[in-house]
Each structure stands twice: as C-alpha cells, then as structure tokens.
Scaffold this motif. Structure first.
Motif, PDB file in Angstrom:
ATOM      1  N   THR A 151       0.852  -1.177   0.000  1.00 23.47           N
ATOM      2  CA  THR A 151       0.000   0.000   0.000  1.00 23.47           C
ATOM      3  C   THR A 151       0.889   1.228   0.000  1.00 23.47           C
ATOM      4  OG1 THR A 151      -1.940   1.041   1.020  1.00 23.47           O
ATOM      5  CG2 THR A 151      -0.249   0.234   2.522  1.00 23.47           C
ATOM      6  N   GLY A 157       1.350   5.840  -3.844  1.00 28.56           N
ATOM      7  CA  GLY A 157       0.200   5.239  -4.510  1.00 28.56           C
ATOM      8  C   GLY A 157       0.522   4.898  -5.951  1.00 28.56           C
ATOM      9  N   SER A 160       2.707   1.901  -5.963  1.00 32.69           N
ATOM     10  CA  SER A 160       1.965   0.670  -5.671  1.00 32.69           C
ATOM     11  C   SER A 160       1.343   0.093  -6.943  1.00 32.69           C
ATOM     12  CB  SER A 160       0.886   0.946  -4.621  1.00 32.69           C
ATOM     13  OG  SER A 160       1.465   1.321  -3.385  1.00 32.69           O
ATOM     14  N   ALA A 175      -3.684   1.392  -3.585  1.00 26.37           N
ATOM     15  CA  ALA A 175      -3.044   2.656  -3.948  1.00 26.37           C
ATOM     16  C   ALA A 175      -3.935   3.820  -3.505  1.00 26.37           C
ATOM     17  CB  ALA A 175      -2.817   2.715  -5.457  1.00 26.37           C
ATOM     18  N   TRP A 176      -3.386   4.655  -2.637  1.00 25.47           N
ATOM     19  CA  TRP A 176      -4.111   5.833  -2.157  1.00 25.47           C
ATOM     20  C   TRP A 176      -3.676   7.052  -2.984  1.00 25.47           C
ATOM     21  CZ3 TRP A 176      -7.151   5.666   2.522  1.00 25.47           C
ATOM     22  CH2 TRP A 176      -7.092   4.449   3.219  1.00 25.47           C
ATOM     23  N   GLY A 178      -2.692   7.898  -5.920  1.00 29.09           N
ATOM     24  CA  GLY A 178      -1.481   7.950  -6.738  1.00 29.09           C
ATOM     25  C   GLY A 178      -1.820   8.362  -8.165  1.00 29.09           C
ATOM     26  N   GLY A 205      -7.830   1.128  -5.841  1.00 28.59           N
ATOM     27  CA  GLY A 205      -7.434   2.529  -5.845  1.00 28.59           C
ATOM     28  C   GLY A 205      -8.409   3.355  -5.032  1.00 28.59           C
TER      29      GLY A 205
END
Length: 275
Positions: A151, A157, A160, A175-176, A178, A205
């Motif tokens: 993560t 992100g 990831s 993925a935060w 990204g 995501g």
C-alpha cells in the motif's frame, strides 16, 4: 518452523518533513503495545537501505507482509504510524526510505523544491528493486513469501500500481491517490495508465473527487484502461475528499473517507490472500 534472522531496531522520533506545514490537530499516534517497531537497515544493491519495521510481538510467524510506500515526504511519523497500525492487525509492515541514495526529504522546506531537487531524480527502476530487496528481507525476518501486499500514499500510490505489474509474487495492492499519468522521463518511463494490461496482482485505488491534482476524467480513463485489460481492479472515489485525505497530520485529512478507505484496504488484502 522458520527461524528469523537476528533483528536490530533503533527507536527514534522521526520528525515531519519541514515542507509539511501546518500540522493538523487530527494527527493519530499509535502506540507500540503488543508489537515490535523501530528503524533498521536492509542490504540493497550494495548499500544499506534505511527502513521502518513493525510486526506483532506474539507468534513465531510466518507473518503476512505489507510493504508501505511513502508519500513524497519520506518515511516520517505518519508512515511509521501506518506501519504500527498494520502490525496491530497482525501484519509485518515494512516502509523503506526509497530516496536514500538521492537525498533526505526531511531537509527540504517547501514542496516545489523537494519535487524538483529530489523526487524527480529518483528512478522508478531503483525503487522497484529496493522494494524487492525489502520484501526478501522481510521474509528472512519471519514474513510469509506467499502472502505479500503493498500500500502507498500519493507518490507511493503511483508506485503501488507499478509494483503490482512488477512483482508476480505480490498478492494484492492498495493505492491511495497515486497519479495515473504524467511526463515520461528517464526516471519515470511509465505510469499506471501504461501498465494496466501488465498488472499481476489485484489493485484497489482510493481517490478523492475534490483532488485537483488527479481530475475525475483521469480516473475514468484509468477505469477504461483497466476494463480493456480485463484487470482485477477497483477504483473508489470519495465525493467529499481531496488529495491526501488519509494524511491525518495535514489539513487535507478527511476522517470519514480515511476510515472507510482503511477498512476497504484490510478487506481487499483479506479477499486476495493477504490474511
């Protein structure tokens, strides 16, 4: 029973990067009760890669491995706290300092200078190899080579997404916020939009509708690329969240979206075998 290598950890208070101001009162601080946590180093490409590790005290493993990939600001207090939160969920969480060959992000006073003088000089290829080394090292610390997740946040992100197309051993990625696309350079030759067909792990995501740096038309283009590739992936967009909505130490923090995203992340890992 697997025997882990001897582990030495240093306990230090890593300050926030100077480029991050102001700090928010919503900052979460997770204690180390029931876990082992601290800074260490990992042999990587002939050098010692600094990293932060957190894992449960109880049990002999093997532990589920989660790679935690930093924001542009490096492995500061917030990223270390994320590792501790994951360790309390039973994971071995490892966050390597992925800029260490190019410089120290904590020494920069503003974001534009940090981006131009440091972040832009870090090659994706180097980052992916360092994540491989961190993964292999985590296995030697009692991690399970068959249960690996990743993560990352913002810069992390994007990484990831790329790592989900790089490491065939990876079981799942989250993925935060990204970025999906950008300028192609010698250091960043491909972006998530380019590797949708190459994903070997399911990716979740997590994005904010109010994120000015990742407009909703880019989100839709990424969804189209994922559908065309028949990829196992999902993108969730939070209507009231902006960029960095999980960063509880910044004014951008959106508690409801962050908490929902965290639960979705844990469920995603569980669904795809990192549980």
């Amino acid at each position: 029973m697997k025997v882990a290598e001897p582990l030495e950890l240093r306990h230090t208070d890593r300050a926030m990067t100077r480029a991050v101001t102001p700090h928010a009162e919503s900052t979460i601080l997770t204690d180390s009760q029931g876990i082992i946590a601290g800074e260490t180093t990992i042999p990587s490409q002939g050098e010692q890669l600094p990293a932060y590790l957190a894992k449960p005290v109880s049990g002999d493993g093997p532990y589920l491995i989660i790679l935690v990939v930093q924001e542009i600001f490096g492995v500061h207090q917030h990223i270390q706290d994320v590792c501790r939160r994951l360790a309390k969920q039973g994971y071995l969480a490892i966050a390597p300092e992925l800029y260490f060959r190019q410089g120290d992000p904590h020494q920069y006073d503003d974001i534009p200078t940090l981006l131009s003088e440091l972040v832009s000089k870090v090659p994706d290829a180097q980052v992916l190899l360092d994540l491989d080394r961190a993964t292999n090292w985590a296995v030697r610390q009692g991690g399970d080579a068959n249960k690996i997740g990743i993560t990352g946040f913002c810069w992390g992100g994007r990484i990831s997404w790329l790592y989900a197309a790089h490491n065939p051993q990876l079981k799942a990625a989250v993925a935060w916020y990204g970025k999906f696309s950008g300028n192609k350079t010698l250091t960043t030759p491909k972006h998530p939009m380019d590797i949708a067909a190459d994903l070997s792990a399911p990716v979740l995501g997590l994005y904010g509708a109010e994120d000015g740096s990742i407009p909703l038309d880019q989100v839709e283009l990424m969804r189209q690329a994922l559908r065309a590739a028949n990829a196992t992936a999902e993108i969730v967009v939070y209507p009231e969240a902006g960029h960095a909505f999980h960063a509880d130490y910044r004014p951008s923090y959106h508690q409801a979206s962050a908490q929902d995203g965290w639960q979705r992340m844990l469920a995603w890992f569980a669904q795809y075998g990192v549980k």
